[in-house]
Design an enzyme around this catalytic site. Structure first.
Site: not given
Ligand code: IMP
Length: 495
Positions: A47, A75
């Site tokens: 982010d 995005h």
């Molecule tokens: P997952 O990728 O959905 O398995 O989430 C694992 C961790 O990564 C969690 O804490 C999510 O909030 C974080 N996360 C995954 N993708 C993003 C992103 O694009 N931006 C911010 N946090 C992310």
């Protein structure tokens, strides 16, 4: 597959750059915007505003690629069409979406929830921009079936009861899909592509799918416990484990994708594009460096490689080829720090100040809508990120959000309970964060609204000093500074 590449040549000839002239790929070009391969990576916990940068520079490139993750990423891209400001929230479709002269490619390292991808295609096409005909998907990319998304959510529910560490995932099935891939029972896009007109392939895919569903029923049946599975989730479980429903959907997807020649061997395609045709490639990382499975704050991480190293495996571009061409790595860092989900964040602000910063910065997730945790810029984490990726330059985003503070802070060191201090690496053991003391440098703030400023020298002197101090502490050149969400609200700093 080869034939397909030349068919795509026809497509290229209809757009700005020709895919035809032989190219001496060993001849180096100068850095951005002319680097042949440019990688844009989020240097923190995601982010950081990568989407805006990629969208801003995409026009300079021929092919915009994703190499990791799925629709867990978010995005926002903002543009003006016919005088009307439009903001699009994209999750899977690469950020070349709004530039009609680009090809957008999802590499083998990505994981794809096909219905979500089609929703994004529709969003883009609804504003009058062609999307599907400019999209290429690797036949090797893993599919995220609906069932995996449900399992991800149910696992999170279960962990919330204290059974294991809750990660705070996006519930998009990312971890489950990568786990199934590593277990060699996942499904790849190439497995279903073509089933609409190939009976044998259809039978083979049905067999694969049935066996996957059987395995899931065996492994995850315990998740149907009403303690963490609602009636609605139970209904979804029955729907998603219905093989006929799944086959009907994948047959439909196969037909749509093949009408647009979307699924190819992207490794061949990209290597030819670089070596034979001198095409310019822009690669956007998903998530953020500190969410990398190996090097992030494990287990509070995502399940793919989010580092620059990931482009070699996630797109099939060999490291030695990158050495021969002009390859440029741009790190994206927010002027402060945010994180969503669980896990340590050394410079996190106390509740009230945290919410104040979140409101000022509009820090609410594009994917989940959750309020992001906020804090001061963590120089230790940024140096660590630089060590893992060797950024050529940084873009510092959202500097305008820091306007109005009397003082601004930089976290320049960690003092651990045992007295040890860390200045350029984060602790491997999360328990170290419990009693960790951050060593801050405090700088004077600035009150002026800086969104209208377009030259570095016109920024308030305290804002300039803040940027210069970050450069000094990290040793990374800050090339651009974001002062607002729009494409043009960026300052280019030449030295
Ligand atoms: P997952 O990728 O959905 O398995 O989430 C694992 C961790 O990564 C969690 O804490 C999510 O909030 C974080 N996360 C995954 N993708 C993003 C992103 O694009 N931006 C911010 N946090 C992310």
């Amino acid at each position: 597959m080869k034939d397909f590449i030349f068919e795509k040549q026809k497509f290229f000839s209809s757009i700005k750059r020709q895919f035809s002239k032989p190219w001496d790929y060993t001849s180096k070009r100068s850095h951005y915007p002319n680097s042949q391969v440019t990688l844009v990576l989020g240097s923190q916990w995601g982010d950081e505003g990568k989407g805006k940068l990629v969208d801003q520079i995409a026009n300079e490139y021929d092919i915009i690629c994703r190499f990791n993750g799925g629709n867990n990423a978010g995005h926002s891209v903002v543009t003006t069409i016919n005088g009307k400001k439009i903001k699009l929230g994209l999750h899977l479709f690469p950020c070349g979406a709004l530039h009609e002269n680009t090809v957008n490619l999802l590499g083998n390292g990505t994981v794809i929830h096909i219905p979500s991808l089609f929703e994004e295609v529709k969003l883009i096409e609804d504003i009058g921009i062609n999307a599907l005909s400019r999209l290429l998907i690797s036949s090797h990319a893993q599919i995220v079936p609906d069932l995996f998304q449900l399992i991800d959510g149910l696992e999170e529910n279960e962990k919330s009861l204290g059974v294991a560490k809750k990660i705070g995932t996006t519930r998009k099935g990312i971890g489950v899909t990568y786990a199934m891939e590593k277990d060699r029972i996942g499904l790849r896009v190439g497995d279903f592509y073509g089933i609409h007109n190939d009976v044998i392939q259809k039978m083979q895919f049905e067999e694969q799918l049935s066996s996957l569903i059987r395995i899931c029923k065996g492994r995850f049946n315990y998740l149907l416990d009403p303690k963490f599975c609602s009636k609605e989730d139970r209904r979804k479980w029955d729907e998603y484990t219905n093989i006929k429903r799944a086959m009907d959907r994948y047959t439909k997807y196969s037909k749509i994708l093949s009408n647009h020649n979307t699924v190819i061997n992207t490794m061949d395609y990209l290597n030819d594009a670089i070596k034979k045709f001198g095409k310019k490639i822009l690669i956007e990382g998903a998530n953020g460096v500190l969410l990398d499975t190996e090097y992030g704050t494990y287990p509070y991480v995502t399940s793919s490689c989010t580092l620059s190293a990931g482009i070699c495996t996630g797109l099939g571009i060999p490291p030695r080829l990158l050495k021969k061409i002009d390859f440029n790595v741009i790190g994206v860092a927010k002027a402060y720090q945010t994180r969503v989900g669980e896990g340590p964040m050394a410079t996190e602000l106390p509740k009230e100040e945290n919410t104040e910063m979140a409101l000022k910065g509009g820090e609410f997730g594009v994917t989940t809508g959750r309020q992001r945790r906020c804090g001061w810029l963590d120089i230790v984490a940024l140096k660590y990120s630089h060590q893992l990726n060797e950024f050529d330059q940084l873009i510092l985003t959202k500097l305008d959000i820091l306007s109005g503070y009397d003082t601004v802070k930089l976290g320049v060191g960690y003092r651990l309970k045992n007295g040890q201090t860390l200045h350029k690496t984060i602790p491997i053991d999360n328990s170290n964060y419990d009693d960790l003391e951050v060593i801050y440098e405090t700088l004077p703030g600035w009150k002026e609204d800086i969104t209208g400023i377009r030259s570095f020298e016109d920024l308030p002197i305290n804002a300039q000093n803040y940027v210069r101090r970050i450069e000094k502490l990290t040793g990374i050149f800050i090339r651009w500074i974001g002062v607002g969400p729009d494409r043009e609200e960026t300052i280019e700093k030449l030295h």
